[in-house]
Design an enzyme around this catalytic site. Sequence first.
Site, mmCIF file in Angstrom:
data_model
loop_
_atom_site.group_PDB
_atom_site.id
_atom_site.type_symbol
_atom_site.label_atom_id
_atom_site.label_comp_id
_atom_site.label_asym_id
_atom_site.label_seq_id
_atom_site.Cartn_x
_atom_site.Cartn_y
_atom_site.Cartn_z
ATOM 1 N N THR A 130 -3.878 4.981 -1.521
ATOM 2 C CA THR A 130 -4.886 5.526 -0.620
ATOM 3 C C THR A 130 -5.485 6.826 -1.134
ATOM 4 O OG1 THR A 130 -3.315 6.827 0.694
ATOM 5 C CG2 THR A 130 -3.618 4.521 1.322
ATOM 6 N N TYR A 131 -6.534 7.247 -0.439
ATOM 7 C CA TYR A 131 -7.220 8.511 -0.658
ATOM 8 C C TYR A 131 -6.827 9.458 0.455
ATOM 9 C CZ TYR A 131 -11.281 9.312 -3.793
ATOM 10 O OH TYR A 131 -12.111 9.647 -4.828
ATOM 11 N N GLY A 182 -14.399 6.636 4.940
ATOM 12 C CA GLY A 182 -13.407 7.696 4.918
ATOM 13 C C GLY A 182 -13.435 8.562 6.165
ATOM 14 N N ASP A 183 -12.349 9.300 6.348
ATOM 15 C CA ASP A 183 -12.221 10.208 7.486
ATOM 16 C C ASP A 183 -12.680 11.603 7.087
ATOM 17 O OD1 ASP A 183 -11.039 8.215 9.080
ATOM 18 O OD2 ASP A 183 -9.092 8.597 8.143
ATOM 19 N N GLU A 232 0.830 -1.202 0.000
ATOM 20 C CA GLU A 232 0.000 0.000 0.000
ATOM 21 C C GLU A 232 0.865 1.254 0.000
ATOM 22 O OE1 GLU A 232 -3.681 0.131 2.239
ATOM 23 O OE2 GLU A 232 -2.967 1.965 3.224
ATOM 24 N N HIS A 244 -13.247 -0.827 15.218
ATOM 25 C CA HIS A 244 -13.173 0.543 14.729
ATOM 26 C C HIS A 244 -13.313 1.518 15.893
ATOM 27 C CE1 HIS A 244 -14.208 4.215 12.536
ATOM 28 N NE2 HIS A 244 -13.741 3.634 11.453
ATOM 29 N N LYS A 279 -21.431 -5.026 4.962
ATOM 30 C CA LYS A 279 -20.605 -4.661 3.795
ATOM 31 C C LYS A 279 -20.371 -5.874 2.907
ATOM 32 C CE LYS A 279 -17.305 -2.562 6.279
ATOM 33 N NZ LYS A 279 -16.074 -1.787 6.594
ATOM 34 N N GLN A 287 -7.080 -3.425 9.155
ATOM 35 C CA GLN A 287 -6.238 -2.364 9.680
ATOM 36 C C GLN A 287 -4.991 -3.010 10.272
ATOM 37 O OE1 GLN A 287 -4.811 0.525 9.772
ATOM 38 N NE2 GLN A 287 -6.778 1.547 9.976
#
Length: 296
Positions: free
Chosen positions: A50-51, A110-111, A19, A153, A169, A180
């Site tokens: 990543t974004y 997303g954050d 990644e 999470h 999901k 993670q």
Amino acid sequence: MRIDEILARSDGDPLFSFEFFPPKTDAGEENLFAALRELQALEPDYVSVTYGAGGSTRTKTIDIVAQIKQQFGLDAMAHFTCVNATRDELRATLDQMRDAGIENVLALRGDPPPGVEGWEKTEDGLEYSRELVELIRDEYDVAIGAAAFPETHIHATSPEDDLRFLKEKVDAGAHFLVTQLFFDNAVYFDFVERARAIGITVPIIPGVMPIVKLEGLKRMTELSAAVLPKGLERELEARRADPEAVSELGVSYATLQCAELLAGGAPGIHFYTLNRSPATRAILSALKLHAPWRRG
């Protein structure tokens, strides 16, 4: 090639992936592509990009994924979030990915953008990653990945609720899960057992980050809810004044961690490289020589 197809191959060998994140400077971009050139020789099954927070690197993520496919001949996956985007804007980005030949998407909620406290749904946007999975599944022919959190999470109300949302999901169309980062393999094996018990059957790929620096490690573990085992934390602290010794311990620990995961049946390893190659090269080279998955 689609990642779900790679995972379905019959040779029994694990999947290895790297990644990266979109760099913010020209020097950072040079470092990224230098790392890619060095890691290419290890023949990863795919790489991911990543974004940025708040979708801030949306176009750059697509550009880098397309460049990786074209220049390096590697299968690549684009991260994709719901943040700061309407449904039409999400579709427009997915259209760009499709036109760029991207066949793999990691669907994430997303954050929030920097400086914004708490998650807020964009008007005419999506609230949950499950909804993003559904949108992609219904309108685009790509392999869909989703994130999993072995240590729960940080915004989940309980481990049980977190697993229930994860199953939603998967039921919505996610083909595989990437976890993670974590540092205690017992956490991963327990998580997989609990996931299987509630009917999650897709591959769950563990995410591993070799520790090569102490700077930023505390914030990274806080953001991911990853707990450092006491022994590892003690040994890292004992080497704080010697960065080379920290890196040596981090690489050794991650190599043993990956070997145990693979011997225990993990379908592969997803390496969080932080856009650097030496640690990942050393670990993956040792794993391929030792092949612990054949001895498990």
